[in-house]
Design a protein around this motif. Structure first.
Motif, PDB file in Angstrom:
ATOM      1  N   LEU A 445       6.926  41.186  39.683  1.00 28.51           N
ATOM      2  CA  LEU A 445       6.913  40.853  38.502  1.00 28.51           C
ATOM      3  C   LEU A 445       6.059  41.648  37.741  1.00 28.51           C
ATOM      4  CD1 LEU A 445       5.089  37.330  39.163  1.00 28.51           C
ATOM      5  CD2 LEU A 445       7.296  38.082  37.532  1.00 28.51           C
ATOM      6  N   GLY A 446       5.162  43.299  39.213  1.00 25.61           N
ATOM      7  CA  GLY A 446       4.336  44.380  38.148  1.00 25.61           C
ATOM      8  C   GLY A 446       4.756  45.434  39.595  1.00 25.61           C
ATOM      9  N   PRO A 447       3.834  46.081  38.810  1.00 24.33           N
ATOM     10  CA  PRO A 447       3.753  47.221  40.315  1.00 24.33           C
ATOM     11  C   PRO A 447       3.381  46.755  41.634  1.00 24.33           C
ATOM     12  CG  PRO A 447       2.344  48.226  38.455  1.00 24.33           C
ATOM     13  CD  PRO A 447       3.150  46.867  38.323  1.00 24.33           C
ATOM     14  N   ILE A 448       3.829  46.708  42.503  1.00 22.23           N
ATOM     15  CA  ILE A 448       2.652  46.463  43.815  1.00 22.23           C
ATOM     16  C   ILE A 448       3.378  48.025  44.993  1.00 22.23           C
ATOM     17  CG2 ILE A 448       3.598  44.929  45.757  1.00 22.23           C
ATOM     18  CD1 ILE A 448       5.271  42.943  44.396  1.00 22.23           C
ATOM     19  N   SER A 449       2.213  48.055  45.634  1.00 22.92           N
ATOM     20  CA  SER A 449       2.399  49.237  46.318  1.00 22.92           C
ATOM     21  C   SER A 449       2.077  48.438  47.801  1.00 22.92           C
ATOM     22  CB  SER A 449       0.670  49.747  46.172  1.00 22.92           C
ATOM     23  OG  SER A 449      -0.101  49.896  45.415  1.00 22.92           O
ATOM     24  N   LYS A 450       2.733  49.986  48.585  1.00 23.71           N
ATOM     25  CA  LYS A 450       3.086  49.721  50.137  1.00 23.71           C
ATOM     26  C   LYS A 450       1.605  49.556  50.669  1.00 23.71           C
ATOM     27  CE  LYS A 450       4.181  52.580  53.692  1.00 23.71           C
ATOM     28  NZ  LYS A 450       4.847  54.198  54.506  1.00 23.71           N
ATOM     29  N   GLY A 451       1.763  48.520  51.353  1.00 28.14           N
ATOM     30  CA  GLY A 451       1.157  47.668  52.700  1.00 28.14           C
ATOM     31  C   GLY A 451       0.377  46.848  51.770  1.00 28.14           C
ATOM     32  N   GLU A 452       0.885  46.258  50.620  1.00 25.97           N
ATOM     33  CA  GLU A 452      -0.131  44.999  49.428  1.00 25.97           C
ATOM     34  C   GLU A 452       1.026  43.673  50.035  1.00 25.97           C
ATOM     35  OE1 GLU A 452      -0.388  43.647  45.065  1.00 25.97           O
ATOM     36  OE2 GLU A 452      -0.076  45.642  45.550  1.00 25.97           O
ATOM     37  N   GLU A 453       0.570  42.720  50.325  1.00 28.29           N
ATOM     38  CA  GLU A 453       1.687  41.104  50.815  1.00 28.29           C
ATOM     39  C   GLU A 453       2.166  40.948  49.190  1.00 28.29           C
ATOM     40  OE1 GLU A 453      -0.954  38.433  51.713  1.00 28.29           O
ATOM     41  OE2 GLU A 453       1.531  36.963  52.700  1.00 28.29           O
ATOM     42  N   ILE A 454       3.121  40.284  49.250  1.00 34.06           N
ATOM     43  CA  ILE A 454       4.476  39.858  48.633  1.00 34.06           C
ATOM     44  C   ILE A 454       3.850  38.208  48.350  1.00 34.06           C
ATOM     45  CG2 ILE A 454       6.473  39.929  48.008  1.00 34.06           C
ATOM     46  CD1 ILE A 454       6.718  42.489  48.770  1.00 34.06           C
ATOM     47  N   THR A 455       3.906  37.704  47.237  1.00 36.61           N
ATOM     48  CA  THR A 455       3.677  36.427  47.053  1.00 36.61           C
ATOM     49  C   THR A 455       4.440  36.350  45.803  1.00 36.61           C
ATOM     50  OG1 THR A 455       1.610  37.019  45.581  1.00 36.61           O
ATOM     51  CG2 THR A 455       1.205  36.337  47.977  1.00 36.61           C
ATOM     52  N   ILE A 456       4.269  35.296  46.134  1.00 34.47           N
ATOM     53  CA  ILE A 456       5.894  34.361  45.437  1.00 34.47           C
ATOM     54  C   ILE A 456       5.181  33.096  44.502  1.00 34.47           C
ATOM     55  CG2 ILE A 456       8.010  35.417  45.818  1.00 34.47           C
ATOM     56  CD1 ILE A 456       8.361  32.915  46.746  1.00 34.47           C
ATOM     57  N   SER A 457       5.296  32.651  43.644  1.00 36.38           N
ATOM     58  CA  SER A 457       4.932  30.835  43.156  1.00 36.38           C
ATOM     59  C   SER A 457       5.588  29.814  43.589  1.00 36.38           C
ATOM     60  CB  SER A 457       3.965  30.794  42.089  1.00 36.38           C
ATOM     61  OG  SER A 457       3.800  29.725  41.630  1.00 36.38           O
ATOM     62  N   TYR A 458       5.328  29.074  44.682  1.00 36.06           N
ATOM     63  CA  TYR A 458       5.972  27.789  45.096  1.00 36.06           C
ATOM     64  C   TYR A 458       6.168  26.796  43.736  1.00 36.06           C
ATOM     65  CZ  TYR A 458       5.192  29.322  50.198  1.00 36.06           C
ATOM     66  OH  TYR A 458       5.391  29.769  51.504  1.00 36.06           O
ATOM     67  N   ILE A 459       5.801  27.056  42.984  1.00 31.17           N
ATOM     68  CA  ILE A 459       5.320  25.728  42.028  1.00 31.17           C
ATOM     69  C   ILE A 459       5.076  26.804  40.748  1.00 31.17           C
ATOM     70  CG2 ILE A 459       4.469  24.455  43.336  1.00 31.17           C
ATOM     71  CD1 ILE A 459       1.477  25.244  41.502  1.00 31.17           C
ATOM     72  N   ASP A 460       5.363  25.437  39.234  1.00 29.02           N
ATOM     73  CA  ASP A 460       4.680  26.630  38.119  1.00 29.02           C
ATOM     74  C   ASP A 460       3.673  26.789  37.979  1.00 29.02           C
ATOM     75  OD1 ASP A 460       4.395  26.905  35.747  1.00 29.02           O
ATOM     76  OD2 ASP A 460       5.226  25.140  34.620  1.00 29.02           O
ATOM     77  N   GLU A 461       3.293  28.262  37.815  1.00 30.52           N
ATOM     78  CA  GLU A 461       1.633  28.799  38.480  1.00 30.52           C
ATOM     79  C   GLU A 461       0.939  28.222  36.704  1.00 30.52           C
ATOM     80  OE1 GLU A 461       5.173  30.641  38.333  1.00 30.52           O
ATOM     81  OE2 GLU A 461       4.667  32.521  37.481  1.00 30.52           O
ATOM     82  N   ASP A 462       1.842  27.756  35.902  1.00 29.36           N
ATOM     83  CA  ASP A 462       1.246  28.109  34.720  1.00 29.36           C
ATOM     84  C   ASP A 462       0.351  26.871  33.993  1.00 29.36           C
ATOM     85  OD1 ASP A 462       1.587  30.511  33.889  1.00 29.36           O
ATOM     86  OD2 ASP A 462       3.513  29.612  32.527  1.00 29.36           O
ATOM     87  N   LEU A 463       0.827  25.533  35.252  1.00 27.05           N
ATOM     88  CA  LEU A 463       0.169  24.075  34.884  1.00 27.05           C
ATOM     89  C   LEU A 463      -1.034  24.278  35.304  1.00 27.05           C
ATOM     90  CD1 LEU A 463       2.983  22.298  37.765  1.00 27.05           C
ATOM     91  CD2 LEU A 463       2.736  21.934  35.161  1.00 27.05           C
ATOM     92  N   PRO A 464      -2.015  23.488  34.760  1.00 29.64           N
ATOM     93  CA  PRO A 464      -3.876  23.154  35.115  1.00 29.64           C
ATOM     94  C   PRO A 464      -3.912  22.989  36.297  1.00 29.64           C
ATOM     95  CG  PRO A 464      -2.483  21.560  33.579  1.00 29.64           C
ATOM     96  CD  PRO A 464      -1.800  22.227  34.035  1.00 29.64           C
ATOM     97  N   TYR A 465      -4.778  23.358  37.122  1.00 30.94           N
ATOM     98  CA  TYR A 465      -5.386  23.617  38.270  1.00 30.94           C
ATOM     99  C   TYR A 465      -5.260  22.671  39.100  1.00 30.94           C
ATOM    100  CZ  TYR A 465      -8.787  23.874  42.506  1.00 30.94           C
ATOM    101  OH  TYR A 465      -9.003  23.613  43.233  1.00 30.94           O
ATOM    102  N   GLU A 466      -5.592  21.719  38.111  1.00 28.70           N
ATOM    103  CA  GLU A 466      -5.585  19.882  39.563  1.00 28.70           C
ATOM    104  C   GLU A 466      -4.031  19.668  39.260  1.00 28.70           C
ATOM    105  OE1 GLU A 466      -8.022  18.563  40.301  1.00 28.70           O
ATOM    106  OE2 GLU A 466      -9.261  19.393  39.550  1.00 28.70           O
ATOM    107  N   GLU A 467      -3.408  20.239  39.099  1.00 27.95           N
ATOM    108  CA  GLU A 467      -1.616  20.027  39.069  1.00 27.95           C
ATOM    109  C   GLU A 467      -1.087  20.450  40.002  1.00 27.95           C
ATOM    110  OE1 GLU A 467       0.992  19.158  35.193  1.00 27.95           O
ATOM    111  OE2 GLU A 467      -1.176  18.228  34.176  1.00 27.95           O
TER     112      GLU A 467
END
Ligand SMILES: C[S@@+](CC[C@H](N)C(=O)[O-])C[C@H]1O[C@@H](n2cnc3c(N)ncnc32)[C@H](O)[C@@H]1O
Length: 490
Positions: A445-467
């Protein structure tokens, strides 16, 4: 949500008691890399697990990633090189997966690689055919979660429409049989259908996919006329029960047959006939290895409580879905039990396999070429469009809004399933135009440097915190990423 592994009481399954030590070995999680004091047996397992991922990454040429145990959330994936925005990080092949039962009404895909098959005409005709059946028996017009979702954290797909097709039966039939060709459909050619020579129910995009499916799963699950009648009838009962309750049992069955067939193959390769039970079990461990890597918890203990179940009924809900899994397992055992692989038929292993599919955010999605086809027609210059629409407009009308439903299912991807979640991820699962099969595709989704953890979102990350947290409860954890820490109410 608090979950207890003991809520549902002693297991009703005899195999759980008879094979307790073997089951414990099958389900043992790898220790974290940082643990320095390890028993010799664990060191061996750790090495073999590391070797597994190293070999997998090398064999698939995914040299941009490494699997590691550095973070706080078990294993994870980190970048082994720098990535720029939009770069392809990983194209991960399915280890075990299946199309949702109800989605089979919407589209026809290869049962092995999940590519759309037949032709655009065939796909449209197939869908109109089921739509007209649904309308003749008066099914609901909504997409819905129905009986096939008991205890599931996700909705099965499936469309049944009240609106009857306005097209005559002969038109639908000619689309299915290929007697009619739609304008410009040759731009969207699909592989010809190869049917399973046993049951003819499973369909493939090529003989090679048919052979691979047979070797990996289907030879034990085929309910065709060549299968002995008692086994065939047991298989039918198992499938019927899964379709009526939760089709995740069908994927779990594939995970078991995958392991059994790998075991048999290893046994042949290693000339392992008539060896001791111990050496047979070590071979079963080896056969199980690809699935042993998946993050697993017992399904009935970890599945999130559905909204319509009151907290005071939690124990009985968990008991109910454990009983449901036990019924499914008994039906599967009647069909394919093999004494040499007995621990695989324990309720404990079955529950963990189901939990693996529920907890790993492993949606299988393939976009429909029918959508591209209608977009192509819509984008034609006016004169050609007018002509083409004489043939396509009545179809589009009859198909209504859901004219191009994607293939939708559940699958276990060996590397994607190692990726942890973040609500501010640096990568996402995203199918590009050329990705027309079941592979999982991960893009930066943007620049990722060698050694950085690669993460994905399992859900819609634009939802409010509680949801977001409520949805993540389905995966059995509370997210503490930087976004959640910022947005967490005091
Ligand atoms: C798809 S697996 C990811 C790989 C996993 N860490 C492992 O060890 O196999 C999903 C599981 O990892 C853990 N996990 C993933 N992301 C997490 C996060 N942000 N916080 C806490 N646990 C997380 C949860 O236990 C979740 O059910």
């Amino acid at each position: 949500m608090a979950r207890s592994g003991r809520r549902s009481g002693a297991s009703p399954c005899d195999l759980d008691r008879e094979f307790a030590p073997q089951i414990a070995q099958l389900l043992a999680a790898p220790p974290p890399q940082s643990a320095q004091v390890l028993l010799a047996v664990w060191q061996l397992q750790l090495i073999s697990r590391w070797e597994y991922y190293e070999e997998l990454i090398q064999s698939k040429k995914h040299d941009g990633i490494r699997v590691n145990y550095k973070g706080n959330h078990g294993k994870g994936v980190c970048a082994n090189k720098d990535f720029a925005e939009g770069d392809l990080i990983l194209k991960d092949q399915i280890l075990v997966g299946a199309q949702h039962s109800l989605n089979k009404i919407d589209c026809v895909v290869c049962s092995y690689c999940f590519r759309f098959i037949g032709s655009v005409e065939f796909q449209i005709g197939h869908r109109l055919y089921f739509q007209s059946i649904a309308s003749s028996i008066g099914c609901s017009s909504e997409r819905h979660c129905h009986g096939s979702d008991v205890g599931s954290s996700t909705c099965s797909s499936g469309v049944t429409k009240e609106k009857s097709s306005t097209l005559p039966e002969e038109v639908i039939e000619s689309l299915i049989t290929g007697d009619v060709s739609l304008p410009f459909s040759d731009h969207f050619a699909l592989p010809e259908i190869v049917a399973c020579q046993g049951c003819e129910e499973e369909r493939y995009c090529s003989q090679s996919c048919a052979d691979s499916d047979w070797e990996s799963y289907h030879s034990l699950l085929c309910a065709g006329p060549n299968t002995e009648p008692p086994r065939r009838s047991a298989l039918h009962k198992f499938v019927e029960h899964a379709n009526e309750t939760n089709d995740i049992f069908l994927v779990a069955a594939k995970a078991i047959t995958f392991t059994m067939l790998r075991y048999k193959k290893l046994k042949r390769q290693n000339d392992f006939q008539n060896k001791s039970a111990e050496s047979n079990f070590s071979l079963l461990m080896e056969a199980w290895k690809p699935l042993s890597m998946g993050f697993k918890k017992r399904w009935w203990d970890y599945v999130a409580l559905p909204e319509d179940v009151d907290a005071s009924d939690e124990d009985s809900f968990r008991q109910e879905i454990r009983d449901l899994a036990f019924t499914s397992l008994k039906l599967l055992k009647d069909a394919i039990f093999d004494a040499e692989c007995a621990p695989l038929f324990s309720l404990e292993v079955y529950g963990h396999i189901i939990g693996m599919f529920e907890l790993n955010n492993l949606d299988l999605v393939v976009a429909s070429p029918v959508e591209d086809y209608f977009i192509h027609i819509d984008d034609l210059p006016d004169d050609k469009k007018e002509e083409a629409e004489k043939a396509t407009a009545p179809l589009l009308d009859a198909l209504d809004d859901d004219y191009a439903v994607p293939c939708d299912g559940t699958a276990f991807f060996p590397l994607q399933s190692c990726m942890n979640h973040s609500c501010c991820p640096n990568a996402k699962a995203f199918k590009r135009d050329e990705d027309n099969d079941g592979h999982a595709v991960i893009i930066a989704l943007g620049p990722i440097s060698k050694g950085e953890e690669i993460t994905i979102s399992y859900i819609d990350e634009d939802l409010p915190y509680e949801e977001r947290q409520a949805e993540l409860a389905d995966y059995g954890f509370t997210c503490t990423c930087s976004k959640c820490q910022e947005e967490k109410p005091n």
